[in-house]
Scaffold this motif. Structure first.
Motif, short mmCIF file in Angstrom:
data_model
loop_
_atom_site.label_atom_id
_atom_site.label_comp_id
_atom_site.label_asym_id
_atom_site.label_seq_id
_atom_site.Cartn_x
_atom_site.Cartn_y
_atom_site.Cartn_z
N ILE A 125 -13.68 51.08 12.35
CA ILE A 125 -13.02 51.14 13.44
C ILE A 125 -11.72 51.09 14.14
CG2 ILE A 125 -13.11 49.02 15.19
CD1 ILE A 125 -15.64 48.06 13.01
N GLU A 126 -10.73 51.01 12.98
CA GLU A 126 -9.27 50.74 13.12
C GLU A 126 -9.48 51.83 13.06
OE1 GLU A 126 -8.25 48.12 13.76
OE2 GLU A 126 -9.92 47.07 13.89
N TYR A 127 -9.10 52.76 12.35
CA TYR A 127 -8.72 54.34 12.30
C TYR A 127 -9.40 55.44 13.20
CZ TYR A 127 -5.01 52.56 10.03
OH TYR A 127 -3.74 51.70 9.46
N ASN A 128 -11.01 54.65 13.47
CA ASN A 128 -12.24 56.17 13.90
C ASN A 128 -12.00 57.25 13.51
OD1 ASN A 128 -12.97 56.61 16.06
ND2 ASN A 128 -11.89 57.58 17.26
N LYS A 129 -12.17 57.06 12.48
CA LYS A 129 -13.06 58.48 11.05
C LYS A 129 -13.28 57.85 9.84
CE LYS A 129 -8.81 58.34 8.64
NZ LYS A 129 -7.41 59.86 7.95
N GLN A 130 -14.67 58.41 9.38
CA GLN A 130 -14.72 57.51 7.65
C GLN A 130 -13.77 57.99 6.82
OE1 GLN A 130 -18.69 57.20 9.09
NE2 GLN A 130 -18.59 58.01 6.98
N PHE A 131 -14.37 57.15 6.52
CA PHE A 131 -13.21 57.09 5.01
C PHE A 131 -14.54 57.52 3.46
CE2 PHE A 131 -10.43 54.73 7.53
CZ PHE A 131 -9.02 55.84 7.20
N SER A 132 -13.66 58.00 2.36
CA SER A 132 -14.41 58.26 0.84
C SER A 132 -14.63 57.04 0.78
CB SER A 132 -13.79 59.30 -0.05
OG SER A 132 -14.36 59.25 -0.83
N ARG A 133 -16.07 56.52 -0.22
CA ARG A 133 -15.32 55.05 -0.35
C ARG A 133 -15.37 55.17 -2.26
NH1 ARG A 133 -20.79 52.39 -0.23
NH2 ARG A 133 -22.17 54.29 -0.21
N LYS A 134 -15.93 56.32 -3.02
CA LYS A 134 -15.42 56.21 -3.66
C LYS A 134 -14.56 57.11 -4.11
CE LYS A 134 -16.99 61.32 -2.97
NZ LYS A 134 -18.05 62.01 -3.42
N GLN A 135 -13.39 57.44 -3.46
CA GLN A 135 -12.18 57.62 -3.30
C GLN A 135 -10.99 55.90 -3.32
OE1 GLN A 135 -10.17 60.55 -3.91
NE2 GLN A 135 -8.63 59.15 -4.85
N ILE A 136 -11.53 55.51 -2.64
CA ILE A 136 -11.10 54.13 -2.57
C ILE A 136 -11.03 53.53 -4.07
CG2 ILE A 136 -10.60 51.53 -1.55
CD1 ILE A 136 -11.84 53.34 1.51
N ILE A 137 -12.33 53.27 -4.46
CA ILE A 137 -12.28 52.33 -5.55
C ILE A 137 -11.47 52.74 -6.91
CG2 ILE A 137 -14.54 52.00 -7.14
CD1 ILE A 137 -16.13 52.17 -4.37
N ALA A 138 -11.91 55.14 -6.47
CA ALA A 138 -11.42 55.26 -8.38
C ALA A 138 -8.91 54.70 -7.62
CB ALA A 138 -10.84 57.12 -8.05
N SER A 139 -9.24 54.26 -6.40
CA SER A 139 -7.40 54.59 -6.49
C SER A 139 -7.76 53.55 -6.77
CB SER A 139 -7.33 55.04 -4.97
OG SER A 139 -5.91 54.96 -5.20
N PHE A 140 -8.02 52.36 -6.58
CA PHE A 140 -7.48 50.74 -6.46
C PHE A 140 -7.69 50.59 -8.06
CE2 PHE A 140 -9.71 47.35 -8.52
CZ PHE A 140 -8.96 45.44 -7.57
N LEU A 141 -8.46 51.08 -8.74
CA LEU A 141 -9.23 51.02 -10.08
C LEU A 141 -7.57 51.31 -10.96
CD1 LEU A 141 -12.70 51.57 -10.76
CD2 LEU A 141 -11.49 49.14 -10.71
N LYS A 142 -7.48 52.83 -11.10
CA LYS A 142 -5.89 52.94 -11.02
C LYS A 142 -4.73 52.30 -10.93
CE LYS A 142 -3.57 56.02 -8.33
NZ LYS A 142 -3.13 57.34 -7.77
N HIS A 143 -4.87 51.97 -9.40
CA HIS A 143 -3.68 50.65 -9.50
C HIS A 143 -3.46 49.24 -9.85
CE1 HIS A 143 -1.40 53.49 -6.59
NE2 HIS A 143 -2.35 53.34 -6.34
N PHE A 144 -5.04 48.68 -10.22
CA PHE A 144 -4.73 48.22 -11.01
C PHE A 144 -4.95 47.64 -12.12
CE2 PHE A 144 -7.95 44.50 -12.69
CZ PHE A 144 -7.29 43.16 -12.52
N GLU A 145 -5.88 48.93 -12.60
CA GLU A 145 -4.90 48.72 -14.60
C GLU A 145 -3.75 48.68 -14.56
OE1 GLU A 145 -7.58 51.07 -17.58
OE2 GLU A 145 -5.86 52.24 -17.07
N LYS A 146 -2.81 49.37 -13.97
CA LYS A 146 -1.80 49.73 -14.08
C LYS A 146 -0.74 48.29 -13.86
CE LYS A 146 3.08 52.13 -12.42
NZ LYS A 146 3.48 50.61 -12.27
#
Length: 325
Positions: A229-250
């Motif tokens: 809604i805020e950015y008027n485009k589709q986002f990749s859910r799997k990319q968000i998950i992988a990115s979050f796990l990377k930063h969270f682990e660190k």
């Protein structure tokens, strides 16, 4: 078998013959065709040509192990993914699996959550295929009094993951991610412990990714939004998950190994929605006006009440005061 066939298709740009797959797995070509049909029903676009075989054209934005694993940049988190098409609550399921010995770093994911919960028992809406319903299992060897810090470590990691996809967000202490003054993500951390020993921590995260405006209940439309809604485009859910796990682990292992979560707290300060603002501290039906002063070295919110007294909030609910209040 279906997973192995998909992995072969993913690792090849050219056609893979049905006979080769049949020989590889010791099953008939008719059985191979059934697995291919199942994959197509799940949203995988697979080209089938007689005498040539099968070729993967595109993959759906599923949040399965097969889709997320190739994107992972972690050593522990996400190495064990338990995926559901639909589930009542990923947190409830994670706690059940923890009682059966689920290891740290395991991630419970569902395409749909039918009875999701936020803080204070509130419902969390999770439409199928357009949101992220995720629970992460932690087994930290720390005193239970420090578990509240994990929520802010998660919030910091989420903000870094959003930064990677060019989403600007704020953190509303202690557990909400805000985009354009509306909630897009909530974190619910639950713990099973004894007096001085943690059995496990389940960190539940709900993210509104590709939800349309019409899918929100009317009562949530003024306060909730989605990335789409805020950015008027589709986002990749799997990319968000992988990115979050990377930063969270660190950030998580930095906290576990050093005893300090200052790196995460500094991110939370930098992106805070509250600091310097007039707020209400909410306890039950009582709303006390205050000013959010800072987040201290323990991750506690320091507030100044109207009589000048300072107080440290370990957890709780706060809201930004509107200018007329």
């Amino acid at each position: 078998m279906k997973k192995e066939i998909l992995n072969i298709l993913k690792s090849n740009d050219d056609f893979i013959s049905g006979q080769m797959l049949s020989d590889r797995f010791g099953i008939t070509r008719a059985a191979i065709w059934k697995y291919i049909t199942q994959l197509k029903k799940e949203g995988y676009e697979i080209e089938s040509i007689s005498r040539k075989g099968y070729r993967l054209i595109s993959s759906p934005d599923l949040i399965t192990s097969e889709e997320i694993t190739p994107l992972l940049e972690t050593q522990v988190f996400g190495k064990n993914i338990v995926h559901y098409d639909s589930i009542h609550s990923t947190n409830s399921q994670a706690k059940l699996l923890c009682d059966q010995g689920l290891v740290e770093g395991s991630v419970i994911l569902s395409e749909e959550q039918t009875s999701g919960r936020g803080r204070l028992g509130r419902n969390w809406s999770s439409p199928k295929g357009s949101s992220i319903s995720m629970s992460v299992v932690l087994k930290p060897d720390i005193n239970p009094i420090h578990v509240a810090k994990v929520t802010q470590i998660s919030a910091a990691a989420l903000s870094l993951a959003f930064e990677e996809i060019d989403v600007e967000c704020n953190i509303k202490w202690p557990n909400d991610i805000i985009v354009n003054n509306k909630k897009v993500c909530g974190i619910l951390t639950e713990m099973s412990s004894e007096l001085n020993k943690i059995n496990y921590v389940v960190m539940g995260i709900g993210i509104n990714v590709n939800i349309n405006q019409t899918e929100f209940p009317d009562e949530l439309k003024p306060i909730a939004t989605s990335l789409k809604i805020e950015y008027n485009k589709q986002f990749s859910r799997k990319q968000i998950i992988a990115s979050f796990l990377k930063h969270f682990e660190k950030l998580y292992f930095e906290f576990i190994n050093t005893g300090s979560a200052e790196s995460s707290f500094e991110i939370c300060r930098k992106r805070s929605l509250l600091l310097g603002k007039k707020i209400f501290v909410i306890k039950g039906s009582e709303k006390t006006p205050a000013i959010a002063e800072s987040i201290d070295a323990n991750g506690e919110l320091i507030v100044k009440y109207e009589d000048g007294t300072l107080s440290n909030l370990i957890s709780g609910e706060v809201s930004v005061r509107k200018s007329m209040e």
